[in-house]
Design a protein around this motif. Sequence first.
Motif, PDB file in Angstrom:
ATOM      1  N   ASN A  69       4.365  73.754  -7.748  1.00 61.24           N
ATOM      2  CA  ASN A  69       3.064  73.670  -7.084  1.00 61.24           C
ATOM      3  C   ASN A  69       2.108  72.897  -7.989  1.00 61.24           C
ATOM      4  O   ASN A  69       1.316  73.495  -8.725  1.00 61.24           O
ATOM      5  CB  ASN A  69       2.533  75.084  -6.800  1.00 61.24           C
ATOM      6  CG  ASN A  69       1.353  75.074  -5.847  1.00 61.24           C
ATOM      7  OD1 ASN A  69       0.618  74.088  -5.767  1.00 61.24           O
ATOM      8  ND2 ASN A  69       1.151  76.174  -5.135  1.00 61.24           N
ATOM      9  N   ARG A  72      -1.854  73.628  -7.789  1.00 62.01           N
ATOM     10  CA  ARG A  72      -2.141  74.978  -8.254  1.00 62.01           C
ATOM     11  C   ARG A  72      -1.987  75.072  -9.773  1.00 62.01           C
ATOM     12  O   ARG A  72      -2.782  75.703 -10.465  1.00 62.01           O
ATOM     13  CB  ARG A  72      -1.191  75.956  -7.573  1.00 62.01           C
ATOM     14  CG  ARG A  72      -1.424  77.426  -7.855  1.00 62.01           C
ATOM     15  CD  ARG A  72      -2.576  77.960  -7.027  1.00 62.01           C
ATOM     16  NE  ARG A  72      -3.825  77.956  -7.767  1.00 62.01           N
ATOM     17  CZ  ARG A  72      -5.034  78.007  -7.230  1.00 62.01           C
ATOM     18  NH1 ARG A  72      -5.175  78.020  -5.921  1.00 62.01           N
ATOM     19  NH2 ARG A  72      -6.106  78.039  -7.970  1.00 62.01           N
ATOM     20  N   ASP A  76      -5.065  76.071 -12.257  1.00 63.32           N
ATOM     21  CA  ASP A  76      -4.963  77.320 -13.018  1.00 63.32           C
ATOM     22  C   ASP A  76      -4.880  77.073 -14.527  1.00 63.32           C
ATOM     23  O   ASP A  76      -5.461  77.826 -15.313  1.00 63.32           O
ATOM     24  CB  ASP A  76      -3.742  78.127 -12.553  1.00 63.32           C
ATOM     25  CG  ASP A  76      -3.945  78.726 -11.174  1.00 63.32           C
ATOM     26  OD1 ASP A  76      -5.076  78.676 -10.664  1.00 63.32           O
ATOM     27  OD2 ASP A  76      -2.961  79.228 -10.597  1.00 63.32           O
TER      28      ASP A  76
END
Length: 375
Positions: A69, A72, A76
């Motif tokens: 991902n 993401r 993050d």
Amino acid sequence: MSKIKILHCPIGSMNIGGIENMIMQMYRTIDRDRFSFDFVVHDGEKNFYEDEIISLGGILHRVDFISKNPLRHIIDFFKLLKNNPDYKVIHIHTTYSIMFMDALLSKLLGRTVIIHSHNSSAPAKRSVVHKLFKQLQDLFCDYRFTCSDFAAQWMFPKRSQKSAIFWPNAMDLEHLKFSQVARRSVREELEANGKFIIGNVGRLSYQKNQTRLLEIYAEYSKINADSELWLVGDGPDRENLEEYSRMLNISSKVRFLGAKKNVSDYLSAMDLFILTSRYEGLPLSLIETQTSGLMTLAVRSGITEQVKCNSALKYVDDISEKKWAVLINRQREKNLDRFGMFEEMLNSNFNIYRWISKVEDIYECIARGEILNDK
């Protein structure tokens, strides 16, 4: 004086593996009053080393892996660094340049980036990714470490290879010492007393190339019927290897023993270790066999000579199965001082209790922004 906080970013998570084992050997041994280790991991499941990390004062931050991902992961990882400005040193452990984004984000936020190479090649798809991002990753790197000369050549562009510093995969060697008691116990359990035991420890995979080992042993078994081949480990190639052993008519002499926690006991029980890997960064198994004083033959291509510390290890060129069989038979006549080999290994930098003081010096120099040299 405040602790130096290092954020370790392994390519996987903190489960059983060569990179993870190396990091944990450091973590258990380093002065934790002066240094703090935290970790980025890439799965939601409980990691093998998680409880031990927490007991030692460490934190695991969970971030999706970039290939799973990408967006993401970027968001993050950026937030993690932004919210933790005390992570001044980002130590990236990788086998190919997929970690370039972590390096880039770290540099954007003013952190010091270490790229640590742990292998000397990769399967086809990863090789393509590596070629795409190898140059880019290197641009966002302040310090380069490598487990071997081959791993440096693989990971870093030519312009940077000379700056890569050798970082041995040091470990606690004491539990690997040859044991006559363990040898007798394992051999009795497997009803192998009096047999010449050839062994291999490692993941059953394309990289480790146990297919070649089966071919070699099939030829050797014609010379010495009173022998066995033990494969300690598990992996994706197990079923194919079991089938291949049947095709070669040696299945009754080949034992697939699976993964073992007491690997040192099996090394004590073996008479000869053979490594036929297609490529390695720096094979931990060869540190283990030399510490156990176990006669070892390793294919020369793809395996660095930086791992050689004593006369237990010999390199073999690409030869036919028949020549391998003759060479193996010659080893039966040799009688190594297995305890003496252990003492030699204690004096090497593969002994974590010798190497850890250098690790502490390295991290302190990096925290001060100093230039390192490979001494």
